[in-house]
Write a protein that holds these residues in place. Structure first.
Motif, PDB file in Angstrom:
ATOM      1  N   ASN A 306     -55.621  48.858  67.766  1.00  0.00           N
ATOM      2  CA  ASN A 306     -56.034  47.927  66.581  1.00  0.00           C
ATOM      3  C   ASN A 306     -56.417  46.568  66.754  1.00  0.00           C
ATOM      4  N   HIS A 313     -52.944  41.830  66.470  1.00  0.00           N
ATOM      5  CA  HIS A 313     -52.595  42.766  65.292  1.00  0.00           C
ATOM      6  C   HIS A 313     -51.301  41.845  64.749  1.00  0.00           C
ATOM      7  N   ALA A 315     -48.885  42.917  63.360  1.00  0.00           N
ATOM      8  CA  ALA A 315     -47.883  43.738  63.620  1.00  0.00           C
ATOM      9  C   ALA A 315     -47.372  43.451  65.133  1.00  0.00           C
ATOM     10  N   VAL A 318     -43.651  42.498  65.192  1.00  0.00           N
ATOM     11  CA  VAL A 318     -42.629  43.640  65.339  1.00  0.00           C
ATOM     12  C   VAL A 318     -42.476  43.820  66.686  1.00  0.00           C
ATOM     13  N   LEU A 321     -40.309  40.943  68.012  1.00  0.00           N
ATOM     14  CA  LEU A 321     -38.850  41.103  67.382  1.00  0.00           C
ATOM     15  C   LEU A 321     -37.996  42.298  68.079  1.00  0.00           C
ATOM     16  N   ARG A 322     -38.623  43.506  68.038  1.00  0.00           N
ATOM     17  CA  ARG A 322     -37.953  44.406  68.467  1.00  0.00           C
ATOM     18  C   ARG A 322     -37.621  44.553  69.993  1.00  0.00           C
ATOM     19  N   GLU A 378     -36.700  34.615  64.383  1.00  0.00           N
ATOM     20  CA  GLU A 378     -36.599  34.228  62.877  1.00  0.00           C
ATOM     21  C   GLU A 378     -38.068  33.619  62.594  1.00  0.00           C
ATOM     22  N   ARG A 381     -39.862  36.829  61.939  1.00  0.00           N
ATOM     23  CA  ARG A 381     -39.494  37.351  60.598  1.00  0.00           C
ATOM     24  C   ARG A 381     -40.285  36.491  59.460  1.00  0.00           C
ATOM     25  N   THR A 382     -40.538  35.298  59.985  1.00  0.00           N
ATOM     26  CA  THR A 382     -41.410  34.407  58.899  1.00  0.00           C
ATOM     27  C   THR A 382     -42.922  34.956  58.835  1.00  0.00           C
ATOM     28  N   ILE A 384     -43.996  37.972  59.490  1.00  0.00           N
ATOM     29  CA  ILE A 384     -43.891  39.236  58.876  1.00  0.00           C
ATOM     30  C   ILE A 384     -44.091  39.062  57.478  1.00  0.00           C
ATOM     31  N   ALA A 385     -42.946  38.328  57.019  1.00  0.00           N
ATOM     32  CA  ALA A 385     -42.699  38.046  55.505  1.00  0.00           C
ATOM     33  C   ALA A 385     -43.956  37.454  54.867  1.00  0.00           C
ATOM     34  N   ILE A 388     -47.670  39.385  56.490  1.00  0.00           N
ATOM     35  CA  ILE A 388     -47.899  40.727  56.198  1.00  0.00           C
ATOM     36  C   ILE A 388     -47.569  41.142  54.806  1.00  0.00           C
ATOM     37  N   LEU A 389     -46.437  40.732  54.333  1.00  0.00           N
ATOM     38  CA  LEU A 389     -45.732  41.098  53.033  1.00  0.00           C
ATOM     39  C   LEU A 389     -46.228  40.155  52.096  1.00  0.00           C
ATOM     40  N   GLY A 390     -46.835  38.969  52.218  1.00  0.00           N
ATOM     41  CA  GLY A 390     -47.510  38.204  51.381  1.00  0.00           C
ATOM     42  C   GLY A 390     -46.258  37.517  50.436  1.00  0.00           C
ATOM     43  N   LEU A 391     -45.182  37.410  51.266  1.00  0.00           N
ATOM     44  CA  LEU A 391     -43.851  36.659  50.690  1.00  0.00           C
ATOM     45  C   LEU A 391     -43.777  35.181  50.965  1.00  0.00           C
TER      46      LEU A 391
ATOM     47  N   ASN B 266     -39.206  35.188  46.242  1.00  0.00           N
ATOM     48  CA  ASN B 266     -39.648  35.102  47.731  1.00  0.00           C
ATOM     49  C   ASN B 266     -39.566  33.765  48.248  1.00  0.00           C
ATOM     50  N   PHE B 273     -36.390  37.571  54.841  1.00  0.00           N
ATOM     51  CA  PHE B 273     -36.128  38.168  56.028  1.00  0.00           C
ATOM     52  C   PHE B 273     -36.011  39.399  55.979  1.00  0.00           C
ATOM     53  N   ALA B 276     -38.666  41.366  55.652  1.00  0.00           N
ATOM     54  CA  ALA B 276     -39.177  41.809  57.028  1.00  0.00           C
ATOM     55  C   ALA B 276     -38.726  42.690  57.880  1.00  0.00           C
ATOM     56  N   TYR B 279     -39.803  46.233  56.933  1.00  0.00           N
ATOM     57  CA  TYR B 279     -41.221  46.288  57.528  1.00  0.00           C
ATOM     58  C   TYR B 279     -41.135  46.744  59.018  1.00  0.00           C
TER      59      TYR B 279
END
Lengths: 391, 387
Positions: A306, A313, A315, A318, A321-322, A378, A381-382, A384-385, A388-391, B266, B273, B276, B279
C-alpha cells in the motif's frame, strides 16, 4: 486477495536466495550469523559483491543503479538477504544519503557521489543527533555560517554510528537562527571527515564495543557547493531520509534467523533431563514469538503493497515499533538459552563456551538500542496516536 | 501475495455494512434485540438471507452463492463491527460447514438450501462439560437402531441450541466421533436455553434415546470436525477484528471529546500511547486473520493457520477489550454505553473454540518441526517448497 507469489515472484525469490547464499563470501555471512562485529573491509567487500550484481541499491532511481522493482520485490530482496546473513548495504549510503542525493542533489553532486556511494567507495556517516537534540531533532544547534564561498561549521554531533570508518558526513546545520519555526532554518551539508577542524571521539557501549561516536566541529570550512538541495530546506530532506530509514527497519528476516538459532541451541542444552526446547515454557515462548513475528511479516507485506506511491504508509510506524521489540525479544531468548554460559562474554581461546553464548549477553545489551534509534518507539507511538488515530 | 480486495468484494462489504448499519447503527437497538428470545432479530436474519449471505459459502447447486473464505471473512468482520447478534458463524460457517464437509449430496441440497433461505437455522451441539476445545465427543453416545440411530447424553453449552431448527451433533461411535442430525422437535430431546454474557443464547441439550440421522456416510468424522472448527475459528477472528476496530475507534473518539482537568483526554500522553498500542495489536491481528483466510482459499493447512490466527486475535482481543474500557473509565463498565458490550463479545469469542493459550500450546508442540515460519511456504501455500 491471494496467498501465493506469482510464478515470476517465486522465481525472483529463488534468484535472490541463490545469489545471497552463493555469491557473498561465506566467512562474512558466518560472522554475521555469529553476531560478531564486521571489519570495515568486510562491510565493503559484501556491499561490492552486491553492487557488482546490481543488488546494492535497487530502490534508487534506475539511472543511478536502481531496479524499478515493486515494493514486494524490494521486501523479498531484503528478507532473503537477512535470512542468508548477508550484511545489508550500509544504511547511511544506501537508505539515507543516496536517496536524498538522487532526489534533491544537483546533477554535479549526483555524478560526483552516487556511484561511489552505491559501491561503498565513499563511506558516509550521519550527522543528525546532538547532545541536546535527540528525539527533538529540530532543536539541533550545530551552526553553519556563510563566509565567502564557504560555510563555516561549529558544533557537535553524537551517536554517529561507525563514524570511525567514515570518509564523509552528511550533516544537519542551523543556517538561519532567526527562522520563525526551528525546522525552517536548517540546511544539509556534506563534507569529508578529514576536513580540518573535525574531530571524532569514540563512545564505548555497554557491550564493550565501539560503534558510535561524538563528532566535534571547530571552524570547519565547507565549500558552498557541498550544500545539498536548497538552503534552509534541510528539515524536509531529513524527514524524507528518516521515512526511508523506517522502511525495512522491521528486520523480520534477521529476527527469523535469531529464532532459528535459538531453537538450534535450545536442542543442545538440556534441563531436567530433556532438551530445553522440549520444556513446555520454552516451547511456548518460542511459539508465541514465532507467531508475533509472522504477524509482523504479514503486516510488512500488507504495508509495502500500500505504499506504492513512494510515501511510507502511516502504519510503517507499527513495523518499527514491533520490529524492534521482536528483535529484542529474540535476543533475550538467546541470552536466556545461554543461561550461565552467557557470562563468558569476553572469553578467548581456551574457553569451551560456544560462540553464540559468548556474544549473547553483550548483543542483548547492545540491542537495547533498536527501540531507541530510527525514531524511538515513543516517537512511533506519538506518530500512530497523532496521524492515524487523530489524537 | 496480494492483500487487496477486488471490486466485487468491496461491493459485498459495502452492502453488508449498509444492511447492518441500518439494523444496529444505534447500539440501543442491539441491546433491545438481545434482551428477548431468540436473542437476535428474525427480520434481520431474513434480510441477510435475501442478500444471499446465509448461503454464501455453499455450493450453487445446493442453493448457495459458491463464495470463498474471503467473502465469509468480509461478512464476519462487518458483523463484528456492530456486534450483530445474528448467528452467522454458528449457523452458516460452523454447522453449515460441517454439513458441507460430511453431508451427502441430498442432505446438502435440503439443508443448505433451507439455511440459505433463512427458513432453517442449524446449530452445532458439540461442547461438553469436562472437556474443552477438542474435535471429539465423549459425553454423547450414538447407538444404531434399525435403519437409524439414537443418541444419549448431554451437550452444553450449545450456542443457539434452544432456537435451532436442526442440531448437528457430535457423538461417540465405534472408532471415533460421528456426526448426526437431530430435528428440533425430536422425541427425547430436552433443551434448556439461557442468555450468555454477551447477549447471545446457549443451551443445555439433553438426548435420551433421541432419534438421529447420520450426517453423510457415518463413521469417524473427527477430521471434518477439526477442519470445520478451524474455519469457524478463522471466521471468529474476523468478527473479532471488526469488533476491535469499533472498540478502538470508539475509544479514540471518546478521548477526543471527554474533558477532565479542563482539557480533552487526548492531551494526556499516558492515554494516547495506550491507544497507539491498541492500534498495533489490531493491525497485527488483522494481517494474521486475512492471511489465514488466504491460506484457506489457497487450499493450505487450515488447521495450522487457524491456530495462528486464534493466538494473535485472542491476545489482541483481550488487550483491546480491556483497554477500551479502562480508557473510557466508569462509563465503559455500564450496559448503557456500547463499548463494554464489545469487550463482552470479544471475551465470548475467545472462549468459544479455543483461547490464546490453547492455540499457543498447540503451536508449541510443533515448534521443533520447522526452522522458520514462512507464510508463503509449506504447509500454508500448497505446492510451495519447504522453508
Amino acid at each position: 486477495m491471494r496467498l501465493q507469489l506469482s510464478p515470476e515472484l517465486e522465481a525472483f525469490r529463488e534468484e535472490m536466495r541463490t545469489f545471497f547464499t552463493t555469491q557473498v563470501p561465506q566467512e562474512i555471512r558466518d560472522k554475521v550469523a555469529a553476531h560478531r562485529h564486521l571489519t570495515k573491509d568486510e562491510y565493503v567487500s559484501a556491499q561490492r559483491a552486491l553492487n557488482a550484481a546490481g543488488l546494492a541499491v535497487p530502490h534508487w532511481p534506475v539511472e543511478w543503479g536502481g531496479k524499478d522493482w515493486t515494493p514486494l520485490q524490494r521486501h523479498i530482496w531484503r528478507e532473503e538477504m537477512q535470512l542468508a546473513n548477508v550484511p545489508e548495504p550500509l544504511a547511511f549510503n544506501a537508505s539515507m544519503i543516496g536517496p536524498v542525493l538522487a532526489a534533491f542533489g544537483n546533477q554535479e553532486q549526483k555524478e560526483r557521489f552516487l556511484a561511489k556511494t552505491a559501491n561503498l567507495d565513499i563511506w558516509w556517516c550521519q550527522g543528525f543527533s546532538e547532545p541536546d537534540a535527540g528525539s527533538d531533532l529540530a532543536s539541533l544547534r550545530t551552526t553553519a555560517v556563510r563566509d565567502g564561498d564557504d560555510w563555516v561549521v561549529n558544533g557537535q554531533k553524537t551517536w554517529t554510528t561507525l563514524g570511525q570508518y567514515a570518509d564523509w558526513i552528511f550533516c544537519l546545520c542551523r543556517t538561519d537562527p532567526t527562522a520563525e519555526k526551528k525546522q525552517r532554518g536548517i540546511s544539509l551539508l556534506v563534507f569529508p571527515m578529514d576536513t580540518p577542524g573535525v574531530t571524532l571521539r569514540p563512545i564505548e557501549l555497554i557491550d564493550g564495543g565501539f560503534e558510535v561516536n561524538e563528532v566535534f566541529f571547530e571552524d570547519v570550512r565547507v565549500p558552498a557547493e557541498n550544500l545539498i538541495g536548497e538552503e534552509n530546506r534541510g528539515w524536509d530532506y531529513a524527514k524524507f531520509l528518516l521515512g526511508n530509514e523506517r522502511v525495512g527497519i522491521a528486520r523480520v528476516g534477521a529476527t527469523k534467523r535469531l529464532i532459528a538459532q535459538a531453537k538450534e541451541y535450545a536442542q543442545e542444552i538440556s534441563e531436567g533431563g530433556r532438551p530445553l526446547l522440549e520444556t513446555p515454557r520454552m516451547a511456548t515462548r518460542i511459539a508465541e514469538l514465532e507467531n508475533e513475528l509472522l504477524a509482523l511479516e504479514l503486516t510488512a507485506l500488507r504495508v509495502v503493497a500500500n505504499s506504492a506511491d513512494g510515501k511510507p504508509h502511516p502504519a510503517s510506524s507499527v513495523l518499527k515499533l514491533r520490529g524492534s521489540e521482536l528483535q529484542q525479544a529474540a535476543m533475550e531468548l538467546l541470552v536466556d538459552i545461554a543461561g550461565p554460559l552467557s557470562l563468558a562474554s569476553f572469553a578467548e581461546e581456551g574457553s569451551d563456551v560456544p560462540d553464540f553464548a559468548r556474544v549473547s549477553a553483550p548483543t542483548y545489551l547492545n540491542y537495547r538500542k533498536v527501540s531507541i534509534y530510527g525514531g524511538s518507539n515513543e516517537v512511533q507511538r506519538t506518530i500512530i496516536a497523532g496521524t492515524i488515530l487523530g489524537l | 501475495m496480494d492483500f487487496t480486495f477486488d471490486s466485487e468484494q468491496n461491493d459485498l462489504r459495502e452492502a453488508v455494512r449498509g444492511l447492518l448499519e441500518r439494523a444496529y447503527g444505534d447500539s440501543e437497538v442491539r441491546r433491545k434485540v438481545v434482551s428477548s428470545d431468540p436473542g437476535f432479530d428474525e427480520k434481520t436474519w431474513s434480510r441477510l438471507a435475501e442478500m444471499g449471505l446465509l448461503g454464501l459459502p455453499f455450493a450453487e447447486e445446493h442453493g448457495g452463492m459458491g463464495a470463498g473464505p474471503i467473502e465469509v471473512a468480509i461478512v464476519a468482520e462487518e458483523m463484528g463491527r456492530v456486534i450483530a447478534p445474528e448467528p452467522f458463524i454458528e449457523a452458516v460457517v460452523l454447522a453449515g460447514g460441517l454439513i458441507a464437509a460430511a453431508g451427502t449430496d441430498e442432505q446438502k441440497g435440503e439443508l443448505h438450501g433451507a439455511i440459505a433461505e433463512g427458513t432453517t437455522i442449524p446449530a452445532f451441539a458439540h461442547a461438553e462439560i469436562g472437556t474443552r476445545w477438542v474435535p471429539s465427543a465423549s459425553a454423547v453416545t450414538a447407538t444404531q437402531s434399525g435403519d437409524g440411530w439414537t443418541l444419549s447424553g448431554v451437550k452444553e453449552p450449545v450456542p443457539g441450541g434452544a432456537r435451532a431448527d436442526v442440531l448437528v451433533v457430535s457423538a461417540v461411535v465405534d472408532g471415533g466421533t460421528g456426526l448426526f442430525l437431530v430435528q428440533g422437535d425430536a422425541a427425547g430431546l430436552t433443551r434448556t436455553g439461557y442468555r450468555t454474557h454477551d447477549g447471545g443464547r446457549a443451551a443445555r441439550v439433553a438426548f435420551d434415546g433421541t432419534p438421529a440421522v447420520a450426517l453423510g456416510a457415518g463413521g469417524d468424522q473427527t477430521a471434518a470436525i477439526e477442519r470445520a472448527l478451524a474455519e469457524a475459528r478463522i471466521a471468529y477472528s474476523h468478527e473479532s477484528i471488526g469488533a476491535m476496530d469499533t472498540a478502538l475507534r470508539t475509544t479514540a473518539e471518546y478521548l477526543k471529546t471527554r474533558k477532565q482537568f479542563g482539557v480533552t483526554l487526548n492531551r494526556f500522553q499516558a492515554l494516547t500511547f495506550r491507544a497507539a498500542d491498541m492500534y498495533v495489536s489490531l493491525e497485527l491481528a488483522r494481517s494474521t486473520a486475512l492471511w489465514a483466510s488466504m491460506v484457506t482459499d489457497a487450499g493450505g493447512d487450515v488447521v495450522a493457520a487457524a491456530d495462528r490466527a486464534r493466538l494473535q486475535t485472542s491476545r489482541a482481543g483481550r488487550h483491546i477489550g480491556k483497554e477500551a474500557i479502562q480508557l473510557h473509565g466508569g462509563i465503559g463498565v455500564t450496559a448503557e454505553y456500547k463499548v463494554g458490550h464489545y469487550t463482552s463479545r470479544l471475551t465470548a469469542i475467545d472462549h468459544l473454540l479455543g483461547d490464546g493459550d490453547w492455540a499457543a500450546d498447540r503451536l508449541a508442540a510443533d515448534v521443533a518441526a520447522h526452522e522458520t515460519v514462512d507464510p508463503l511456504g509449506a504447509p500454508y501455500a500448497p505446492g510451495a517448497g519447504v522453508a
